[in-house]
Structures are given as structure tokens and as C-alpha cells.
Design an enzyme around this catalytic site. Structure first.
Site, PDB file in Angstrom:
ATOM      1  N   GLY A   1       0.800  -1.221   0.000  1.00 33.88           N
ATOM      2  CA  GLY A   1       0.000   0.000   0.000  1.00 33.88           C
ATOM      3  C   GLY A   1       0.831   1.269   0.000  1.00 33.88           C
ATOM      4  N   ALA A   2       1.730   1.383   0.968  1.00 31.68           N
ATOM      5  CA  ALA A   2       2.509   2.611   1.090  1.00 31.68           C
ATOM      6  C   ALA A   2       3.636   2.365   2.081  1.00 31.68           C
ATOM      7  CB  ALA A   2       1.621   3.744   1.589  1.00 31.68           C
TER       8      ALA A   2
ATOM      9  N   GLU B   1       0.514   6.086   7.465  1.00 38.69           N
ATOM     10  CA  GLU B   1       1.942   6.354   7.194  1.00 38.69           C
ATOM     11  C   GLU B   1       2.394   7.596   7.959  1.00 38.69           C
ATOM     12  OE1 GLU B   1       3.157   3.840   5.935  1.00 38.69           O
ATOM     13  OE2 GLU B   1       1.364   3.024   4.995  1.00 38.69           O
TER      14      GLU B   1
END
Ligand code: B3K
Ligand code: ZN
Length: 900
Positions: free
Chosen positions: A265-266, A302
Site C-alpha cells: 500500500g505505502a 503512514e
């Protein structure tokens, strides 16, 4: 390349670093096929660790030169090992200089330095940095980084790395450079660079303490109109962390970069988060409400890592849940707060409902993905004791169950107690690499509470079973609730000890309202009470009750357990109608549906006609048409439990029987309630321009669900509505909802709709992912239609498909293997041959993606004997291939060894 048969790494083998690296100077001369990396490491002996050589990891990189304090080391001072180099160093400190060459164009693993659409990107967690340069690539090696990038100005006008930009300028030969300095020591897994042709959306905002910071979202030219939601989400995340935990952004600049080729995803690299473009780009025409929600939560996740993960990081990878469980919990709380806040305009009840819907979403994921993992051959505690390949342990257990464990601490200690524990954690451990024990110790110390037994949640795998038995004594007007707990054995853990299980309890009276609770001496009279189950069996007595109550247990899903209830149909219907706890109300509906579905599957197995009980249809109708309930909640309650979850609930998993049962139920609920669905559809139209808002999203979700049931049942008017919605949609939620309804029907117009959609979005990779996923996950409502596998094979040859792009693989293959069990598990076994072919083809390019795909069959021993025979052959076939990655080898070995 790493090879298979990697030895297991044990948590108990941890040894502190013999040498700390207090500064690292990196210089990149970026070139697509021959990038030269020069690094200078300042090493300092760690007096607290046993003396040992300096150990540097390196993988798939070419060593050009290495000096120690400016000179070539003596040949006997340096040793090549299977995973790097060891250098014997004298004295208390040393300076090492290393030059390496790497070929980013050949890096198909997307770990380390790689190319995507002409730009350079990195991914270093968990062990990608060693694919860039030789380094003590482990999370406890915290170092200050200075990074210089040199690249072609024309192809890579933007040069980014962690921290602050301190210098930049032109160079000869059409090249330019930039130098970045990160003021905070960090482990190498948080290093990042980007050199590409990008543009940025910028905002300047002040932090709570009044410092101005620059926020940037970097995307490809042409995508700026899709970056706004990510930017808003970032600002909301900053504010939330300031308000909730007193945590501020610590850098002058914070960047998010979107990239099209990304394994997950990140990634939370310090000050330079790199994101799968799927979690950045959104505009109404291309992104659904769910995409908007996901972007908000991943951006927050994040960003929150900046404190929980980066400022305080993990001592070793076994502690992964220290940062992941905690950060998932933080992003879940954030999203619930955001949704609740947005919904507040509709009143307090709307806000509470929006929060409950978020909780339901989170628990759905946990029950579907994590419970299955906990019951299969890969079962592991949230803090594993061993692994072969760490990338295989970024799991639902470490993340989602890890978040539930943190949530239980929050529940047990209260919001204030939890905050005090967090404050203490940062005051003790800022700038350190620590363990899960350090975290829980802070919670214990800040709250004066013994959490030793609680720590078992970190060490025991498997989903605990809790049973409840109630006894009402009319004479003493008391109700005794007896709870038991038991955690089944998991691979390597035959015996389990009792856990601390917080159980939120309510008692419902015959009129459907909550009764005030008097629990023994404690006389609060609240309607929900938290009790703590700490033994294998415990009884709790509630007094002053004039009637036998209906218990509502585990309200809000207060612990990640399977609650085994002997509620009969009537009780489930009663709680579906009355439970004041929205989560439990939803859960009652799900339990009732599950019971009906499993009974239908049994009917199918016995060759009996599949008849849906009227009582269920009535209970379902009552809930659906209860206008006091929010549309979003009703959409949740009326959506059937996930197929993967139901397969887990079958004694012997049989995808064909389950699919037959689900189809029968959907047809029945679509047909018998067609008037209700059509009324709901009409009543909940959203007018005005698209906005991402829980109230609108709830209405759209309920309308799309109505179309889905109506289309499944072949209700003419429903199909017309779906066509009409598809013909003139201006937002993706409605467009895709209508398309999905048409595709999941026997209606012949489905193909034309798929073509129209493809034509409209032919240049939009992210939207095409939806198009691939929808077809791969489609059910066969028309018995004459060809198996979905044929379509999946055909789509693999589509010019828009690419096996090199993880998003495409997850959309087409991931959806087929995971979201379409009945089509994947065709009786002739062709699905498994296809699966093995794909795992092997992917493994040669990208082991992390291959391993994720491989996991689709890990629970094969739960299936019918016919399925087991056929899967077994393909598992053996994959296992016998020479040169398998350790990623895939670990999954297949465990699947073959640890079946249940
Ligand atoms: N920490 C990363 C995941 C890295 C996965 C490496 N295989 C994203 C996240 O959890 O925020
Ligand atoms: Zn994370």
C-alpha cells in the site's frame, strides 16, 4: 538472488550490534542500468555488546571498492559471507568507504532501487537497503543520513530524499544534483529516494506550536486534480495527532510520492512517504467512496508512523507489531473520529452510527483475513518467535490482531490511561529501537497496573474461543453469566494459557431496552459494563433483575475472540431488532445469516430443495426498512458475511455448496423483498455534486446493495434501475456499483456494460484494475456461462494487463484466487494448475508478490478430500522447483507441513 531453504531466524537469537554507525554519507550516481552508490560509514564500537566484526549485509549488488580508514583492508580482515561482508576492525571507531554498482532496470522485485515509468524509486522495508549498498541493514542500527543524488535533468527533474533539502544545482552533461540531510537518526529501512519527472501539490501549514511546514503530494503530470484528497487527509492526520496524542510533525517538510509499481500500500520513509498510486489519486469520476476512505486511512497510517515506528522504532523484526499494531489502531481511531465528526451534522446518533460502521468494517477484515490465518498453517503470535522470510510476516495477525491487542489496552486503561502510557513511552524511548515489552511496560507503569498476564497476547497464536452460559434465578432476581475461554492449538503451540479478555456486557430486557447493570458490589447501574475474563472459567452475577435478560456480549467487539453463543433464531432476531450496541446488532444479523447459509449448504449437500426460512426473511425485512437506522448501517447489516469467512465456518470447506447456498439466499432476499429494495433505492438518491461524506456514502452503499440483490434475483425493474444508473453516472461509486450489479446477474447486457466501461477508462490504470477485479470475482448467475477461469486466462492476454505491475496481479489473480472460491476450486482442478503456473511465473520476477498469491491455498487441508488431493499435487509441484524464493518456499513448506 536469495535462495530457498533459508534457515529460520529466531527471536531468542537477538544480539546487540557490535558496531554502531553514527553517520552515513550516501552518494548516488543514478543511471537506469549502472547506478554507482558510494557510501561512507562512521562506525563506533558498542561497548555494551560482545566484541565482533562489523557485519554488513548485501544482496544482488556488485562491490567495486572498499576501504577502512582510507586504506585497503588486509585480506584476512575481510570475509565474504552468504549474505554480505564481515570486516574485523581495530580500535574504538573506524571510517569505511564502499562503492557498489547496481542495475535498477533489472530489479523486478520492487525491493531496493528500481525503475517505474522512467523514474527511480526505492522500497527498503524490511531488507531492501542491502540491495542498494552494504550496510548493517537491521532496524536497531539507527544512523544519521546525508544523501546526494545525481541524475539526468531531463528525465529526472525532481530529486528527493529524507529530511531537509540543503543544496541543489546543475552539473555537466545535462545532469543535476540535490543533497538532503535527515536530522533524525533512523534505521536503513526508512531510507528513501525518488528521482523522477513529477509535479507537486503544495500547502504550507503551521504545526500546533506555530512552526511553518511545507507539505507536498508528488504525482505524475496530469494527475494534480487527483491529489487534493490525499493532501486534505494529511492535514487532518497532522491535526488529529496533535490533538489526540500531542504529537507534532518534526520536520520542515513532509512529502508523499505516488508510484504506479509498488508491492503493497505505502511506506512510511522518514519525511518521504512513498505510496502505491491507488492510495493517493482520487477524483469523483475515478474513485469510489471506499477509495476515498482508504486513502484517508493509509495517508494517516503512514503519517502516524512518524512517531510510532520512526521516532521510536523496532529493535528487531520480531517486534514488528510494536509499530504496526499500534499504528493500525491509531489510524482506525482517526478514521472513526473523522467519520463521526463529519456525520455530526446529522445529530449524535448519526455520528455514533458512522463510528460503528467503521468498527464493523475493521472487524469484517479481522474475521475474514486474520481468523483464517490464525486457524491455518501460517498461524503465529502477533510477535512471532521465528521466521524464514520477514516479508511473509507483514500479516493480518501482526497488523489487525496487533491493533486489537492495542485496542484492548485502550479499553482496559481508558483513553486517559492509554494517553499517559503513550506519553511515558515517548519520554523513555524517543530515538530508540525497542521491544513490545518496553511498550507494555510503559502502559503498566503509567497506570500502576500489572500487565504480565496481558503479555500472553503477544506470545500465543490462535483465536480464543469464548463461550457464555446464562442462568436467571427468579427468586434472588439475579442473573449469573458464566464465561469460559479456550485457545485451540496452533503449529508449535500445543498448549495455551488463559488470556486477559475484556468483555463489554449489556443485558436487554423483554421490551428491548437495556437494563441498568448491578454487578455484585459494584452498583453503577450503567447499561454496558466491562468485565475482565482472566481465568479458564469465571462467573459474574448481576442483581436486581425482574426478568430474565437477553445478554449482549462483547459489545463493540471488545476482544479479538470467537464468541460461541447458543442464541436460537428468535434471540438473534430479537437482538437484530433491539440491541442498542450497533456492533452487536450487526453481529446478530450476521450470525443469523450465517446460520441460514450453512443450513442451505447442508440442504444442497443432501440434495434437498434450498428453502430460506420465513422468519429470517421477516427479521431481515424489519431491519432493512427500519428508518431509524442509518443507511450505512443498514447496508452493513444487509450485506452477507464474506464468503472466505463462511468457508472457515464450514466443518469441511466446500466452495461449490457454499456458493449454491449464497446464490439461493440472494435470489430469495432480492425477489421476496423486491418492493422494499426498490423503495429504498428511490428514497435514498443522493442529489447535488459528489462529496466524500459518510451520510452520502451510506445512501450510495444502500442503493448499490439494493441493485445487487435485485439484479441477482433478476427483478426486471431492478435491472432497469441498474442500467439507468450506469448510463448516466458522474461518480465512480454509482458507476461501478451499477456495473457490479449488472455483471453479477444473468442479464446478457453485462458484456456490453463491461465494454462501455473499458472504453471510457481505457487510459486510466487504476480504474482498469477495478474492471479486472470485477470480472475475476464475478459469480456465474447464468449456469450456461463459461467458467470464470477462462475469462481470467483471456484477460491475462489483454494489452492493459501486465504481470509486472503488482496492482494488476492483485486485481486479476488476487481477486480470482481469494474472492471467487467457487470458480477457483473447479472440480476438475484446473484452477490449481493455473495457480501453480502463476506462482512460479511471478516468483521469478517478484517473490513478495508471488508469496502473497501463493498464500491463497494455504488452508487447503480444510477442504473436501477431492480438493485436497488436487491441491496437494500442485503444492508439491511448486515445492519441487529449483531456485524457489525463500518467500514462496516458506509458505509452501508450512502449507505442506502444518495442515490441520
Ligand atoms: N511499513 C510498510 C510495510 C512494509 C512491507 C514490507 N514488505 C507499510 C506500513 O505498514 O505502513
Ligand atoms: Zn504500517
Amino acid at each position: 538472488m536469495k535462495t530457498e531453504n533459508a534457515p529460520s531466524i529466531l527471536r531468542s537469537d537477538y544480539v546487540p550490534l557490535a558496531w554502531r554507525i553514527d553517520h552515513l554519507d550516501l552518494h548516488f550516481n543514478l543511471d537506469p542500468v549502472a547506478t554507482i552508490v558510494k557510501s561512507r560509514l562512521r562506525c563506533v564500537r558498542n561497548a555494551l555488546a560482545p566484541a565482533a566484526p562489523l557485519r554488513l549485509f548485501g544482496e544482488d549488488i556488485e562491490l567495486l571498492d572498499l576501504t577502512v580508514n582510507g586504506a585497503q583492508p588486509a585480506p584476512d580482515a575481510i570475509r565474504r559471507t552468504a549474505d554480505g561482508i564481515e570486516i574485523a576492525l581495530e580500535g574504538e571507531s573506524a571510517e569505511i568507504e564502499i562503492a557498489t554498482r547496481i542495475d535498477p532496470s533489472a530489479n523486478t522485485t520492487l525491493s531496493g532501487l528500481y525503475l517505474s515509468r522512467g523514474g527511480f524509486f526505492t522500497q527498503c522495508e524490511a531488507e531492501g537497503f542491502r540491495r542498494i549498498t552494504f550496510f548493517p541493514d537491521r532496524p536497531d542500527a539507527m544512523t544519521r543520513f546525508t544523501v546526494t543524488l545525481e541524475a539526468d535533468t531531463a528525465t529526472c527533474p525532481v530529486l528527493l530524499s529524507n529530511g531537509n533539502l540543503i543544496e541543489q544545482g546543475p552539473l555537466d552533461g545535462g545532469r543535476h544534483y540535490a543533497r538532503w540531510e535527515d536530522p533524525f537518526p533512523k534505521p536503513s529501512y526508512l531510507f528513501a529516494l525518488v528521482a523522477a519527472n513529477l509535479v507537486s501539490l503544495e500547502r504550507r501549514v503551521n504545526t500546533a506550536s506555530g512552526r511553518e511546514v511545507l507539505l507536498q503530494v508528488w504525482v505524475e503530470d496530469g494527475n494534480l486534480d487527483r491529489a487534493g484528497h490525499a493532501m486534505d487527509s494529511l492535514i487532518h492526520s497532522m491535526r488529529w495527532d496533535e490533538e489526540t496524542f500531542g504529537l507534532e510533525l518534526d520536520l520542515d517538510r513532509f512529502m508523499i510520492v505516488a508510484v504506479s509499481d509498488f508491492n503493497m500500500g505505502a511506506m512510511e520513509n522518514k519525511g518521504l512517504n512513498i505510496f502505491n498510486s491507488k492510495y493517493v489519486l482520487a477524483k469523483p469520476d475515478t474513485a469510489t467512496d471506499i477509495d476515498y476512505e482508504n486513502i484517508e486511512s493509509v495517508v494517516a497510517h503512514e503519517y502516524f508512523h512518524n512517531w510510532t515506528g520512526n521516532r521510536v522504532t523496532c529493535r528487531d523484526w520480531f517486534q514488528l507489531t510494536l509499530k504496526e499494531g499500534l499504528t493500525v489502531f491509531r489510524d482506525q481511531q482517526f478514521s472513526a473520529d473523522m467519520l463521526g465528526r463529519m456525520a455530526e451534522a446529522g445529530g449524535e446518533a448519526a455520528a455514533a452510527s458512522a463510528r460503528a460502521v467503521k468498527r464493523i468494517d475493521d472487524v469484517r477484515v479481522l474475521r475474514t483475513a486474520q481468523f483464517a490465518e490464525d486457524a491455518g498453517p501460517m498461524a503465529h503470535p502477533i510477535r512471532p518467535d521465528s521466521y524464514q522470510e520477514i516479508n511473509n510476516f507483514y500479516t493480518a495477525t501482526v497488523y489487525e490482531k496487533g491493533a486489537e491487542v492495542i485496542r484492548m489496552l485502550h479499553t482496559l486503561l481508558g483513553a486517559e490511561g492509554f494517553r499517559n502510557g503513550m506519553d511515558l513511552y515517548f519520554s523513555y524511548h524517543d530515538g530508540q529501537a525497542v521491544t513490545c515489552d518496553d511498550f507494555v511496560d510503559c502502559m503498566a507503569e503509567a497506570n500502576g497496573r500489572d500487565l504480565d498476564q496481558f503479555m500472553r497476547w503477544y506470545g500465543q497464536a490462535g483465536t480464543p474461543r469464548v463461550t457464555a452460559q446464562g442462568h436467571y434465578d427468579a427468586e434472588s432476581r439475579s442473573y449469573t453469566l458464566t464465561l469460559t475461554q479456550h485457545t485451540p492449538p496452533t503449529p508449535g503451540q500445543p498448549e495455551k494459557l488463559p488470556l486477559v479478555i475484556p468483555v463489554a456486557v449489556g443485558l436487554i430486557g423483554p421490551d428491548g431496552t437495556d437494563l441498568p447493570l448491578r454487578l455484585q458490589a459494584d452498583n453503577h447501574g450503567a447499561t454496558t459494563k466491562l468485565i475482565e475474563l482472566t481465568e479458564a472459567e469465571q462467573s459474574f452475577e448481576f442483581t436486581d433483575l425482574d426478568f430474565e435478560p437477553v445478554p449482549s456480549l462483547l459489545r463493540g467487539f471488545s476482544a479479538p475472540v470467537i464468541l460461541e453463543l447458543d442464541d436460537d433464531d428468535a434471540r438473534l432476531a430479537f437482538r437484530m431488532a433491539h440491541d442498542s450496541d450497533a456492533f452487536n446488532r450487526w453481529d446478530a444479523a450476521q450470525r443469523y445469516a450465517e446460520r441460514v447459509i450453512l443450513a442451505l449448504a447442508a440442504d444442497a449437500a443432501a440434495g434437498r430443495p434450498l428453502a430460506v426460512p420465513d422468519a429470517f426473511v421477516s427479521a431481515f425485512r424489519a431491519l432493512l426498512t427500519n428508518d431509524a437506522l442509518d443507511p450505512a448501517f443498514r447496508a452493513q447489516a444487509a450485506a452477507l458475511p464474506a464468503e472466505a469467512y463462511l468457508l472457515e465456518r464450514m466443518t469441511v470447506a466446500d466452495p461449490a455448496l457454499l456458493r449454491a447456498a449464497l446464490m439461493a439466499l440472494m435470489r430469495e432476499l432480492g425477489g421476496a423483498l423486491s418492493d422494499e429494495w426498490l423503495t429504498l433505492y428511490r428514497k435514498h438518491e443522493v442529489t447535488g455534486p459528489y462529496r466524500y461524506h459518510p451520510a452520502d456514502a451510506g445512501r450510495r452503499a444502500l442503493r448499490n446493495l439494493a441493485l445487487k440483490y435485485l439484479a441477482a434475483a433478476g427483478v426486471g425493474e431492478g435491472l432497469e434501475r441498474a442500467h439507468a444508473q450506469f448510463a448516466r453516472f458522474d461518480n465512480m461509486t454509482e458507476g461501478f456499483g451499477a456495473l457490479a450489479a449488472l455483471v453479477n446477474s444473468a442479464n446478457p447486457a453485462r458484456e456490453a456494460a463491461l465494454d462501455t466501461f473499458h472504453r471510457r477508462y481505457r487510459d486510466d490504470a487504476l480504474v482498469l484494475d477495478k474492471w479486472f477485479a470485477l470480472q475475476a470475482g464475478a459469480w456465474r448467475w447464468n449456469a450456461e456461462a463459461a467458467p470464470v477461469l477462462e475469462r481470467v486466462r483471456r484477460l491475462m492476454g489483454d494489452p492493459d494487463f501486465s504481470i509486472e505491475n503488482p496492482n494488476k496481479v492483485y486485481a486479476l489473480l488476487g481477486s480470482f484466487f481469494r474472492a471467487n472460491p467457487a470458480e477457483f476450486h473447479l472440480p476438475d482442478g484446473s484452477g490449481y494448475v493455473f495457480w501453480a503456473d502463476q506462482v512460479l511465473a511471478l516468483d521469478r520476477r517478484n517473490p513478495q508478490v508471488a508469496s502473497r498469491v501463493a498464500r491463497a491455498l494455504e488452508s487447503w487441508r480444510r477442504f473436501t478430500p477431492e480438493i485436497r488431493d488436487r491441491v496437494g499435487v500442485q503444492l508439491e509441484r511448486v515445492r519441487s522447483v529449483v531456485g524457489l524464493s525463500p518467500d514462496v518456499a516458506e509458505i509452501i513448506d508450512k502449507a505442506l507441513q502444518n495442515g490441520r
